[in-house]
Design a protein around this motif. Structure first.
Motif, PDB file in Angstrom:
ATOM      1  N   UNK A   1      19.627  25.469  19.934  1.00  0.00           N
ATOM      2  CA  UNK A   1      19.637  26.763  20.634  1.00  0.00           C
ATOM      3  C   UNK A   1      20.706  26.803  21.721  1.00  0.00           C
ATOM      4  N   UNK A   2      21.135  25.616  22.176  1.00  0.00           N
ATOM      5  CA  UNK A   2      22.103  25.536  23.266  1.00  0.00           C
ATOM      6  C   UNK A   2      23.531  25.753  22.764  1.00  0.00           C
ATOM      7  N   UNK A   3      23.808  25.305  21.558  1.00  0.00           N
ATOM      8  CA  UNK A   3      25.178  25.328  21.042  1.00  0.00           C
ATOM      9  C   UNK A   3      25.796  26.734  21.008  1.00  0.00           C
ATOM     10  N   UNK A   4      25.093  27.754  20.512  1.00  0.00           N
ATOM     11  CA  UNK A   4      25.691  29.102  20.532  1.00  0.00           C
ATOM     12  C   UNK A   4      26.017  29.566  21.949  1.00  0.00           C
ATOM     13  N   UNK A   5      25.178  29.192  22.916  1.00  0.00           N
ATOM     14  CA  UNK A   5      25.426  29.568  24.315  1.00  0.00           C
ATOM     15  C   UNK A   5      26.702  28.901  24.829  1.00  0.00           C
ATOM     16  N   UNK A   6      26.877  27.600  24.506  1.00  0.00           N
ATOM     17  CA  UNK A   6      28.092  26.882  24.916  1.00  0.00           C
ATOM     18  C   UNK A   6      29.318  27.502  24.253  1.00  0.00           C
ATOM     19  N   UNK A   7      29.178  27.817  22.941  1.00  0.00           N
ATOM     20  CA  UNK A   7      30.297  28.431  22.210  1.00  0.00           C
ATOM     21  C   UNK A   7      30.680  29.763  22.829  1.00  0.00           C
ATOM     22  N   UNK A   8      29.681  30.544  23.232  1.00  0.00           N
ATOM     23  CA  UNK A   8      29.941  31.845  23.857  1.00  0.00           C
ATOM     24  C   UNK A   8      30.675  31.672  25.182  1.00  0.00           C
ATOM     25  N   UNK A   9      30.252  30.730  26.008  1.00  0.00           N
ATOM     26  CA  UNK A   9      30.890  30.482  27.303  1.00  0.00           C
ATOM     27  C   UNK A   9      32.338  30.029  27.127  1.00  0.00           C
ATOM     28  N   UNK A  10      32.584  29.213  26.091  1.00  0.00           N
ATOM     29  CA  UNK A  10      33.946  28.754  25.834  1.00  0.00           C
ATOM     30  C   UNK A  10      34.844  29.914  25.416  1.00  0.00           C
ATOM     31  N   UNK A  11      34.338  30.827  24.601  1.00  0.00           N
ATOM     32  CA  UNK A  11      35.122  31.977  24.171  1.00  0.00           C
ATOM     33  C   UNK A  11      35.433  32.896  25.367  1.00  0.00           C
ATOM     34  N   UNK A  12      34.431  33.080  26.221  1.00  0.00           N
ATOM     35  CA  UNK A  12      34.637  33.923  27.403  1.00  0.00           C
ATOM     36  C   UNK A  12      35.672  33.307  28.337  1.00  0.00           C
ATOM     37  N   UNK A  13      35.637  31.985  28.454  1.00  0.00           N
ATOM     38  CA  UNK A  13      36.596  31.293  29.318  1.00  0.00           C
ATOM     39  C   UNK A  13      38.003  31.458  28.798  1.00  0.00           C
ATOM     40  N   UNK A  14      38.180  31.359  27.468  1.00  0.00           N
ATOM     41  CA  UNK A  14      39.501  31.525  26.870  1.00  0.00           C
ATOM     42  C   UNK A  14      40.007  32.959  27.027  1.00  0.00           C
ATOM     43  N   UNK A  15      39.101  33.924  26.902  1.00  0.00           N
ATOM     44  CA  UNK A  15      39.478  35.338  27.032  1.00  0.00           C
ATOM     45  C   UNK A  15      39.905  35.671  28.450  1.00  0.00           C
ATOM     46  N   UNK A  16      39.270  35.023  29.435  1.00  0.00           N
ATOM     47  CA  UNK A  16      39.588  35.297  30.832  1.00  0.00           C
ATOM     48  C   UNK A  16      40.849  34.544  31.289  1.00  0.00           C
TER      49      UNK A  16
END
Length: 464
Positions: free
Chosen positions: A449-464
């Motif tokens: 359940x944690x992995x999708x959350x980590x993946x989402x945070x990484x994508x947001x970091x790259x976008x910012x």
């Protein structure tokens, strides 16, 4: 492919001599025979036919269960199916180093002295073996697959040889050997249907699982609709016959109704040793068998590190898998994924030491833990089949049943049986072990359940 080829392939995928030994140990000797018949008729036959229809329907889906769930439900559930398939291999991997140590001890010394060793010292050796396996895994698995196939074939041939030679020994060797009297009354073969019996039934469910590996070959048969069910039923008869004869062979050597306490640790090796004594060849059988088991378990560890991780990462949508897990070395090994495996397995190797006092207890604990965790991946197979029966216009070369309601009932039956006995299998009179049995599957699957959350945070970091 002919139905005979599929029959043999399915048999080799599902069955092994270790299953006979574990059944004998946990279900009171010859009483295990009825249990094998029950699990194969009421569970394995519908399970394997379900797999056949899923494989035939989604014949282009190389990712197996994950792809089936994606087609019948959603990408998110497909990720969780892939995660479950991968993460339940962690207890499986943690069991293998101890199997290697036990087999190596028998290959070298020809006795069960390892059972008396300090469990802390044994587990330290197991950790070193696991770290050695990790080093090999960094260089790919092509050569390992060859060694695993050869060693696995040797152990299968020896298992058949044992069954045939053991039951024929009294006739061949005459009065030169001493054997147990196999019970003649029917009552001796009826299991004790108590709570302990059902709490151990997950071991049988675990033993007959894994037939989804044959799903890609259903459409390659000459007449799938007719030949596939025939091959599964014939294979079931073969396995039941092997289980019955194998159990009787063990009953000639061990107490037919009260197996020794260390049966799961040393029973298979003692059986081959006794066979060698019966035929006057000493320890040659047990040495060869032990060596093949040691090599097979070492190779299986490497394959279990690489293959399930590769399936998880390559079949899951990028929104669920952190990008860092996709980092590979020059050999194509997923390095960060391997690090995650290392952390989880080392924890599983160390934590039991705080509440388990001996080698035999550790072996029993790991077998039971795997019987609770590994069948959880089968739940996704039955969920996919339930989902398939909701869909319309799904064409396949092989269909178990065209009636959607019957299909849903069979899928729900197999799902319920698997879930029920996994839950019952968590029970143990030792509170510490029971806590581990309960927490391990929940924690391992919960990590997904944690992995999708980590993946989402990484994508947001790259976008910012």
């Amino acid at each position: 492919m002919t139905w005979k080829a599929i029959t043999l392939m399915a048999f080799m995928t599902v069955w092994g001599f270790g299953n006979v030994v574990n059944g004998y140990a946990y279900f009171n000797g010859v009483k295990s025979i009825v249990s094998w018949v029950i699990v194969f008729v009421l569970y394995f036959i519908p399970y394997s036919l379900i797999v056949g229809e899923l494989g035939s329907t989604f014949k282009e889906s190389g990712a197996g269960v994950s792809a089936w769930i994606e087609k019948t439900f959603s990408k998110r559930l497909a990720y969780y199916a892939g995660w479950t398939y991968w993460v339940v291999h962690m207890p499986y991997i943690s069991q293998k180093p101890l199997n290697v140590v036990i087999a190596a001890s028998w290959a070298i010394y020809g006795d069960k002295r390892l059972s008396t060793y300090n469990i802390v010292h044994v587990q330290i050796v197991c950790i070193l073996i696991f770290l050695c396996v990790l080093a090999f895994a960094q260089f790919g698995v092509k050569m390992v697959k060859h060694f695993c196939s050869v060693a696995g074939m040797v152990s299968i041939v020896l298992s058949f040889m044992f069954i045939l030679m053991a039951v024929s020994a009294p006739a061949i060797r005459g009065t030169e050997i001493t054997i147990n009297a196999v019970p003649q009354d029917l009552a001796s073969y009826i299991p004790d249907f108590n709570f302990g019996y059902f709490a151990s039934f997950s071991i049988l469910i675990f033993a007959v699982g894994g037939c989804e590996k044959i799903s890609p070959y259903v459409n390659k048969m000459n007449k799938p609709g007719k030949d596939f069910p025939k091959s599964i039923i014939f294979m079931t008869i073969m396995v039941v016959v092997c289980a019955v004869i194998g159990t009787i062979a063990l009953a000639l050597m061990f107490d037919p109704l009260n197996p020794p306490k260390d049966m799961v640790t040393n029973g298979a090796y003692q059986a081959f040793q006794q066979l060698g004594n019966w035929y006057g060849v000493g320890d040659i059988f047990v040495k060869i068998y032990a060596l093949s088991i040691a090599i097979t378990n070492f190779a299986v560890m490497i394959l279990s590190i690489d293959a399930p991780l590769r399936i998880l990462i390559e079949s899951s949508d990028e929104q669920f898998i952190p990008a860092k897990l996709k980092k590979q070395n020059k050999h194509g090994t997923y390095t960060n994924g391997t690090i995650m495996i290392t952390i989880i397995v080392l924890i599983l190797l160390i934590i039991p030491l705080f509440g388990i006092g001996g080698v035999n207890d550790m072996v029993s604990f790991l077998i039971k833990l795997n019987s609770v965790c590994m069948p959880l991946r089968y739940l996704w197979v039955f969920l996919a089949y339930f989902g398939l029966k909701r869909l319309l216009n799904q064409k396949a070369e092989y269909v178990m049943t065209k009636n959607a309601l019957i299909g849903k009932i069979l899928g729900a039956w197999c799902f319920g049986v698997t879930a029920l006995f996994c839950i019952l299998g968590m029970h143990n009179n030792n509170i510490y072990i029971m806590i581990l049995n309960v927490l391990t599957p929940f924690v391992l699957i919960g990590l997904g359940l944690i992995m999708p959350y980590i993946a989402k945070k990484q994508r947001e970091k790259l976008q910012n």
